[in-house]
Design a protein around this motif. Sequence first.
Motif, short mmCIF file in Angstrom:
data_model
loop_
_atom_site.label_atom_id
_atom_site.label_comp_id
_atom_site.label_asym_id
_atom_site.label_seq_id
_atom_site.Cartn_x
_atom_site.Cartn_y
_atom_site.Cartn_z
N ARG A 68 -2.51 5.18 9.05
CA ARG A 68 -2.68 4.45 7.78
C ARG A 68 -2.03 3.07 7.82
NH1 ARG A 68 -1.32 9.73 3.95
NH2 ARG A 68 -2.87 11.07 4.98
N PHE A 69 -1.05 2.88 8.69
CA PHE A 69 -0.40 1.57 8.79
C PHE A 69 -1.41 0.51 9.24
CE2 PHE A 69 2.87 4.75 9.06
CZ PHE A 69 3.93 4.22 8.34
N ALA A 70 -2.16 0.83 10.29
CA ALA A 70 -3.17 -0.11 10.78
C ALA A 70 -4.26 -0.31 9.74
CB ALA A 70 -3.78 0.41 12.09
N ALA A 71 -4.64 0.76 9.05
CA ALA A 71 -5.67 0.64 8.02
C ALA A 71 -5.21 -0.27 6.88
CB ALA A 71 -6.03 2.03 7.48
N ALA A 72 -3.93 -0.15 6.50
CA ALA A 72 -3.40 -1.00 5.43
C ALA A 72 -3.38 -2.46 5.86
CB ALA A 72 -2.00 -0.53 5.05
N ASP A 79 5.87 -2.51 13.17
CA ASP A 79 5.93 -3.71 14.00
C ASP A 79 4.57 -4.07 14.57
OD1 ASP A 79 8.62 -3.84 13.46
OD2 ASP A 79 9.26 -3.04 15.41
N ASN A 80 3.85 -3.07 15.05
CA ASN A 80 2.54 -3.34 15.65
C ASN A 80 1.57 -3.95 14.65
OD1 ASN A 80 3.36 -2.40 18.13
ND2 ASN A 80 2.33 -0.42 17.96
N ASN A 81 1.75 -3.61 13.38
CA ASN A 81 0.82 -4.07 12.35
C ASN A 81 1.42 -5.14 11.44
OD1 ASN A 81 -1.65 -2.23 12.64
ND2 ASN A 81 0.05 -0.77 12.69
N LYS A 82 2.61 -5.64 11.82
CA LYS A 82 3.27 -6.73 11.09
C LYS A 82 3.41 -6.39 9.60
CE LYS A 82 1.84 -10.40 14.28
NZ LYS A 82 1.34 -9.47 15.32
N LEU A 83 3.90 -5.19 9.34
CA LEU A 83 4.08 -4.70 7.98
C LEU A 83 5.56 -4.60 7.64
CD1 LEU A 83 1.46 -1.81 8.01
CD2 LEU A 83 1.29 -3.91 6.66
N GLU A 84 5.88 -4.84 6.38
CA GLU A 84 7.24 -4.65 5.89
C GLU A 84 7.34 -3.28 5.23
OE1 GLU A 84 10.35 -6.59 2.63
OE2 GLU A 84 8.84 -7.86 3.59
N GLN A 85 8.39 -2.54 5.59
CA GLN A 85 8.68 -1.29 4.90
C GLN A 85 9.34 -1.64 3.57
OE1 GLN A 85 8.14 2.15 5.94
NE2 GLN A 85 8.51 2.28 3.74
N VAL A 86 8.70 -1.29 2.47
CA VAL A 86 9.16 -1.72 1.15
C VAL A 86 10.02 -0.66 0.48
CG1 VAL A 86 8.38 -2.37 -1.17
CG2 VAL A 86 7.17 -3.25 0.85
N LEU A 87 9.63 0.60 0.58
CA LEU A 87 10.28 1.64 -0.22
C LEU A 87 9.91 3.02 0.29
CD1 LEU A 87 11.68 2.07 -3.26
CD2 LEU A 87 9.36 2.75 -3.84
N PHE A 88 10.83 3.95 0.17
CA PHE A 88 10.51 5.38 0.20
C PHE A 88 11.55 6.08 -0.68
CE2 PHE A 88 12.88 4.64 4.25
CZ PHE A 88 14.01 5.40 3.99
N ASN A 89 11.37 7.38 -0.89
CA ASN A 89 12.24 8.14 -1.78
C ASN A 89 13.34 8.86 -1.02
OD1 ASN A 89 10.63 7.61 -4.14
ND2 ASN A 89 9.20 9.18 -3.44
N LEU A 90 14.44 9.10 -1.70
CA LEU A 90 15.43 10.04 -1.19
C LEU A 90 14.78 11.41 -1.02
CD1 LEU A 90 18.48 9.26 -3.54
CD2 LEU A 90 18.29 8.65 -1.12
N ALA A 142 0.84 -1.19 0.00
CA ALA A 142 0.00 0.00 0.00
C ALA A 142 0.88 1.24 0.00
CB ALA A 142 -0.90 0.00 1.23
N ASN A 143 0.60 2.15 -0.92
CA ASN A 143 1.30 3.44 -0.91
C ASN A 143 0.53 4.38 0.01
OD1 ASN A 143 1.93 6.27 -1.76
ND2 ASN A 143 3.40 5.17 -3.04
N LEU A 144 1.09 4.66 1.17
CA LEU A 144 0.37 5.41 2.19
C LEU A 144 0.33 6.91 1.92
CD1 LEU A 144 1.44 3.56 5.45
CD2 LEU A 144 -0.44 3.06 3.87
N SER A 145 1.00 7.36 0.87
CA SER A 145 0.85 8.76 0.47
C SER A 145 -0.41 8.97 -0.35
CB SER A 145 2.07 9.22 -0.34
OG SER A 145 3.24 9.17 0.44
N MET A 146 -0.95 7.87 -0.92
CA MET A 146 -2.11 7.99 -1.79
C MET A 146 -3.31 7.17 -1.32
SD MET A 146 -0.26 8.21 -5.54
CE MET A 146 -1.68 8.97 -6.33
N LEU A 147 -3.06 6.11 -0.57
CA LEU A 147 -4.15 5.29 -0.05
C LEU A 147 -4.38 5.59 1.43
CD1 LEU A 147 -3.41 1.77 -1.63
CD2 LEU A 147 -4.64 3.72 -2.61
#
Length: 260
Positions: free
Chosen positions: A20-24, A50-61, A6-11
């Motif tokens: 948004r992490f919990a929502a995703a 960690d609380n939502n068992k999510l992997e951080q996939v990507l962000f921009n420089l 999920a791209n949390l800047s747009m979703l």
Amino acid sequence: MPRFAANLSMLFTEVDFMDRFAAAADAGFSGVEYLFPYDFAAGDIKIELDNNKLEQVLFNLPAGDWAKGERGIACHPDRVEEFRAGVDTAIAYAKVLGNSQINCLAGIRPQGYDCATVEQTFVDNLKFAAEKLADAGIKLVMEMINTRDIPGFYLNTTAQALAIRDKVGSSNLYLQYDIYHMQIMEGDLARTVSGNLAVINHVQLADNPGRNEPGTGEINYRFMFEHLDRIGYQGWIGCEYKPATTTAAGLGWMKAHNAI
């Protein structure tokens, strides 16, 4: 089966960023990406992951002043020191958040410089970033963006990105292939991805026209997902689209695909 981030800047913009992490996670995502983490403490974001068992996939420089319309500074000859300081900042965040790749936005072509100077600046900055990220165990990706949404964006086709990659000469530089942007700029999606799979480390999606969720436009996403599986793509697919209505209402495409 593709892994969707999920791209949390747009979703999930119906709620504040840190919610948004919990929502995703509740919506069935196991990974997240977004434009930038730098307005928040890395430790606070890590807690949400960690609380939502999510992997951080990507962000921009860091990409300059986004609010004022800047869309990256990597090709700007007068911003080299700022760019390189941003690489260090991004690495510090990634070490906390755990992502193994970071995206570089080239930026809008600056006025007052000849083509050779702009290109050499971009190449030199990519060399610097690729080496620094390699030392940290992180891959560098660069994204081609269509010039209709961002007029003047410097890096805008696969062919240009491949030529730049050759000039950089780093095995730690990859492509981020956004299906939406490349449908606008060049089409021929399936063959392009197949032919360049070895250097594509991340994929993003949205439909066209409108940049809404899959199924709202002309791109055959069922075919593309099956094609990515067939050719052995192992990376994530970032869902970087604008929901046509609400985020939840627009997730039917993912539920349908996951049920196949």
